[in-house]
Design a protein around this motif. Structure first.
Motif, PDB file in Angstrom:
ATOM      1  N   ARG A   1      43.440   2.984   6.537  1.00 21.61           N
ATOM      2  CA  ARG A   1      43.572   4.291   5.872  1.00 21.61           C
ATOM      3  C   ARG A   1      42.660   4.368   4.653  1.00 21.61           C
ATOM      4  NH1 ARG A   1      43.542   9.362   6.118  1.00 21.61           N
ATOM      5  NH2 ARG A   1      44.776  10.463   4.594  1.00 21.61           N
ATOM      6  N   ALA A   2      42.560   3.281   3.901  1.00 21.05           N
ATOM      7  CA  ALA A   2      41.677   3.252   2.737  1.00 21.05           C
ATOM      8  C   ALA A   2      40.238   3.527   3.168  1.00 21.05           C
ATOM      9  CB  ALA A   2      41.781   1.907   2.022  1.00 21.05           C
ATOM     10  N   GLY A   3      39.816   2.923   4.275  1.00 20.73           N
ATOM     11  CA  GLY A   3      38.464   3.139   4.787  1.00 20.73           C
ATOM     12  C   GLY A   3      38.228   4.576   5.217  1.00 20.73           C
ATOM     13  N   GLU A   4      39.231   5.176   5.850  1.00 24.21           N
ATOM     14  CA  GLU A   4      39.116   6.577   6.271  1.00 24.21           C
ATOM     15  C   GLU A   4      38.975   7.496   5.062  1.00 24.21           C
ATOM     16  OE1 GLU A   4      41.985   6.006  10.216  1.00 24.21           O
ATOM     17  OE2 GLU A   4      42.766   7.027   8.427  1.00 24.21           O
ATOM     18  N   LEU A   5      39.804   7.270   4.058  1.00 22.04           N
ATOM     19  CA  LEU A   5      39.748   8.089   2.846  1.00 22.04           C
ATOM     20  C   LEU A   5      38.408   7.909   2.133  1.00 22.04           C
ATOM     21  CD1 LEU A   5      43.375   7.429   1.586  1.00 22.04           C
ATOM     22  CD2 LEU A   5      42.471   9.645   2.346  1.00 22.04           C
ATOM     23  N   PHE A   6      37.927   6.667   2.092  1.00 23.13           N
ATOM     24  CA  PHE A   6      36.639   6.387   1.460  1.00 23.13           C
ATOM     25  C   PHE A   6      35.511   7.119   2.188  1.00 23.13           C
ATOM     26  CE2 PHE A   6      32.753   3.964   0.823  1.00 23.13           C
ATOM     27  CZ  PHE A   6      32.722   3.850  -0.560  1.00 23.13           C
ATOM     28  N   ALA A   7      35.518   7.060   3.514  1.00 20.28           N
ATOM     29  CA  ALA A   7      34.477   7.732   4.306  1.00 20.28           C
ATOM     30  C   ALA A   7      34.525   9.249   4.092  1.00 20.28           C
ATOM     31  CB  ALA A   7      34.634   7.395   5.783  1.00 20.28           C
ATOM     32  N   GLU A   8      35.728   9.804   4.066  1.00 20.14           N
ATOM     33  CA  GLU A   8      35.884  11.243   3.845  1.00 20.14           C
ATOM     34  C   GLU A   8      35.378  11.620   2.447  1.00 20.14           C
ATOM     35  OE1 GLU A   8      39.514  14.477   4.321  1.00 20.14           O
ATOM     36  OE2 GLU A   8      39.907  12.371   4.716  1.00 20.14           O
ATOM     37  N   SER A   9      35.717  10.793   1.468  1.00 22.33           N
ATOM     38  CA  SER A   9      35.263  11.030   0.099  1.00 22.33           C
ATOM     39  C   SER A   9      33.747  10.994   0.010  1.00 22.33           C
ATOM     40  CB  SER A   9      35.865   9.981  -0.843  1.00 22.33           C
ATOM     41  OG  SER A   9      35.264  10.064  -2.112  1.00 22.33           O
ATOM     42  N   THR A  10      33.156   9.990   0.630  1.00 20.67           N
ATOM     43  CA  THR A  10      31.698   9.828   0.590  1.00 20.67           C
ATOM     44  C   THR A  10      30.998  11.042   1.201  1.00 20.67           C
ATOM     45  OG1 THR A  10      31.923   7.427   0.655  1.00 20.67           O
ATOM     46  CG2 THR A  10      29.787   8.343   1.299  1.00 20.67           C
ATOM     47  N   ALA A  11      31.504  11.518   2.326  1.00 21.25           N
ATOM     48  CA  ALA A  11      30.892  12.679   2.980  1.00 21.25           C
ATOM     49  C   ALA A  11      30.956  13.913   2.079  1.00 21.25           C
ATOM     50  CB  ALA A  11      31.574  12.953   4.323  1.00 21.25           C
ATOM     51  N   LEU A  12      32.129  14.162   1.489  1.00 17.30           N
ATOM     52  CA  LEU A  12      32.271  15.320   0.599  1.00 17.30           C
ATOM     53  C   LEU A  12      31.394  15.181  -0.634  1.00 17.30           C
ATOM     54  CD1 LEU A  12      36.082  16.203   0.552  1.00 17.30           C
ATOM     55  CD2 LEU A  12      34.193  17.713   1.165  1.00 17.30           C
ATOM     56  N   PHE A  13      31.390  13.978  -1.209  1.00 14.13           N
ATOM     57  CA  PHE A  13      30.576  13.773  -2.403  1.00 14.13           C
ATOM     58  C   PHE A  13      29.099  13.979  -2.090  1.00 14.13           C
ATOM     59  CE2 PHE A  13      27.954  11.506  -5.353  1.00 14.13           C
ATOM     60  CZ  PHE A  13      28.398  12.048  -6.555  1.00 14.13           C
ATOM     61  N   ASN A  14      28.632  13.455  -0.966  1.00 14.93           N
ATOM     62  CA  ASN A  14      27.230  13.624  -0.603  1.00 14.93           C
ATOM     63  C   ASN A  14      26.869  15.096  -0.417  1.00 14.93           C
ATOM     64  OD1 ASN A  14      26.755  10.877  -0.759  1.00 14.93           O
ATOM     65  ND2 ASN A  14      26.994  10.533   1.440  1.00 14.93           N
ATOM     66  N   GLU A  15      27.786  15.884   0.146  1.00 17.07           N
ATOM     67  CA  GLU A  15      27.554  17.326   0.272  1.00 17.07           C
ATOM     68  C   GLU A  15      27.449  17.975  -1.104  1.00 17.07           C
ATOM     69  OE1 GLU A  15      30.571  19.201   2.668  1.00 17.07           O
ATOM     70  OE2 GLU A  15      30.343  17.713   4.270  1.00 17.07           O
ATOM     71  N   ALA A  16      28.368  17.599  -2.005  1.00 17.46           N
ATOM     72  CA  ALA A  16      28.360  18.165  -3.359  1.00 17.46           C
ATOM     73  C   ALA A  16      27.072  17.778  -4.093  1.00 17.46           C
ATOM     74  CB  ALA A  16      29.584  17.687  -4.137  1.00 17.46           C
ATOM     75  N   PHE A  17      26.677  16.520  -3.960  1.00 19.68           N
ATOM     76  CA  PHE A  17      25.470  16.042  -4.639  1.00 19.68           C
ATOM     77  C   PHE A  17      24.228  16.747  -4.097  1.00 19.68           C
ATOM     78  CE2 PHE A  17      21.979  13.098  -5.494  1.00 19.68           C
ATOM     79  CZ  PHE A  17      22.154  12.905  -6.867  1.00 19.68           C
ATOM     80  N   ALA A  18      24.170  16.931  -2.791  1.00 20.41           N
ATOM     81  CA  ALA A  18      23.024  17.623  -2.187  1.00 20.41           C
ATOM     82  C   ALA A  18      22.946  19.071  -2.661  1.00 20.41           C
ATOM     83  CB  ALA A  18      23.113  17.564  -0.661  1.00 20.41           C
ATOM     84  N   ALA A  19      24.095  19.701  -2.823  1.00 17.90           N
ATOM     85  CA  ALA A  19      24.131  21.108  -3.223  1.00 17.90           C
ATOM     86  C   ALA A  19      23.846  21.302  -4.713  1.00 17.90           C
ATOM     87  CB  ALA A  19      25.487  21.715  -2.880  1.00 17.90           C
ATOM     88  N   ALA A  20      24.261  20.332  -5.541  1.00 13.55           N
ATOM     89  CA  ALA A  20      24.142  20.522  -6.990  1.00 13.55           C
ATOM     90  C   ALA A  20      23.982  19.175  -7.697  1.00 13.55           C
ATOM     91  CB  ALA A  20      25.365  21.266  -7.519  1.00 13.55           C
ATOM     92  N   PRO A  21      22.824  18.542  -7.548  1.00 13.35           N
ATOM     93  CA  PRO A  21      22.642  17.193  -8.102  1.00 13.35           C
ATOM     94  C   PRO A  21      22.717  17.123  -9.627  1.00 13.35           C
ATOM     95  CG  PRO A  21      20.563  18.049  -7.272  1.00 13.35           C
ATOM     96  CD  PRO A  21      21.633  19.016  -6.860  1.00 13.35           C
ATOM     97  N   ASP A  22      22.565  18.241 -10.313  1.00 14.04           N
ATOM     98  CA  ASP A  22      22.631  18.252 -11.773  1.00 14.04           C
ATOM     99  C   ASP A  22      23.962  18.777 -12.308  1.00 14.04           C
ATOM    100  OD1 ASP A  22      20.041  17.226 -12.013  1.00 14.04           O
ATOM    101  OD2 ASP A  22      19.156  19.233 -11.911  1.00 14.04           O
TER     102      ASP A  22
END
Length: 180
Positions: free
Chosen positions: A136-157
């Motif tokens: 479950r920790a791995g699933e949550l981590f993967a989900e977090s990483t995907a969302l964070f990468n989307e946020a970073f791509a959209a607004a890196p600053d």
């Protein structure tokens, strides 16, 4: 003016059909959430989360109301880590704040602060599961990483994106490029 106050003002400017009184009430509650967070008042954060409930149905305010609801529990959970609060209570707060942030995103898919808030809550929830349920920790981590990468791509600053990125790097082990 602090970033959070600036973001609050900007996030509520676009509202047109909600009454001025409703907008002002939501602004006041969001300011109270910021104060309760700063003071580490976990009980107030829970109460203020609930106080925003009547405004979730407001078509114009919903995404920002849901964001501030999520923010209240996000900060309540993080303050709970600092206060050695009950892990179950922290997990419940993290689960609910992800729900609130996801609902905010459903109403405004471009709302980066809600996306990064959900990512942060998910990664903190993954930490809670590391010892008890590594899958479950791995699933949550993967989900977090995907969302964070989307946020970073959209607004890196975006300062909230950078704040979460910095926190993630601080706590990541050196073999993953992190460390204090």
């Amino acid at each position: 003016m602090t970033y959070a106050v600036t973001m609050l003002a900007a996030s509520l400017l676009f509202l047109t059909s909600s009454s001025q009184g409703t907008r002002q009430t939501v602004r006041t509650i969001a300011t109270d959430i910021q104060r309760a967070d700063y003071e580490g008042d976990r009980a107030a954060l829970k109460r203020l989360h609930a106080k925003l409930t009547p405004y979730v149905g407001d078509r114009d305010l919903a995404s920002r109301v849901l964001y501030w609801r999520g923010f209240a529990l996000w900060r309540r959970a993080l303050n709970g880590f600092n206060d050695a609060a009950d892990r179950k209570q922290i997990e419940e707060d993290l689960t609910q704040c992800v729900i609130d942030f996801r609902e905010a995103l459903a109403r405004d898919p471009a709302f980066v602060d809600a996306k990064v808030g959900a990512a942060s809550c998910l990664i903190n929830d993954s930490v809670l599961h590391l010892k008890s349920n590594r899958t479950r920790a791995g699933e949550l981590f993967a989900e977090s990483t995907a969302l964070f990468n989307e946020a970073f791509a959209a607004a890196p600053d975006n300062p909230r994106v950078l704040w979460v990125q910095g926190t993630n790097q601080w706590y990541a082990p050196p073999e993953r490029g992190g460390g204090q």
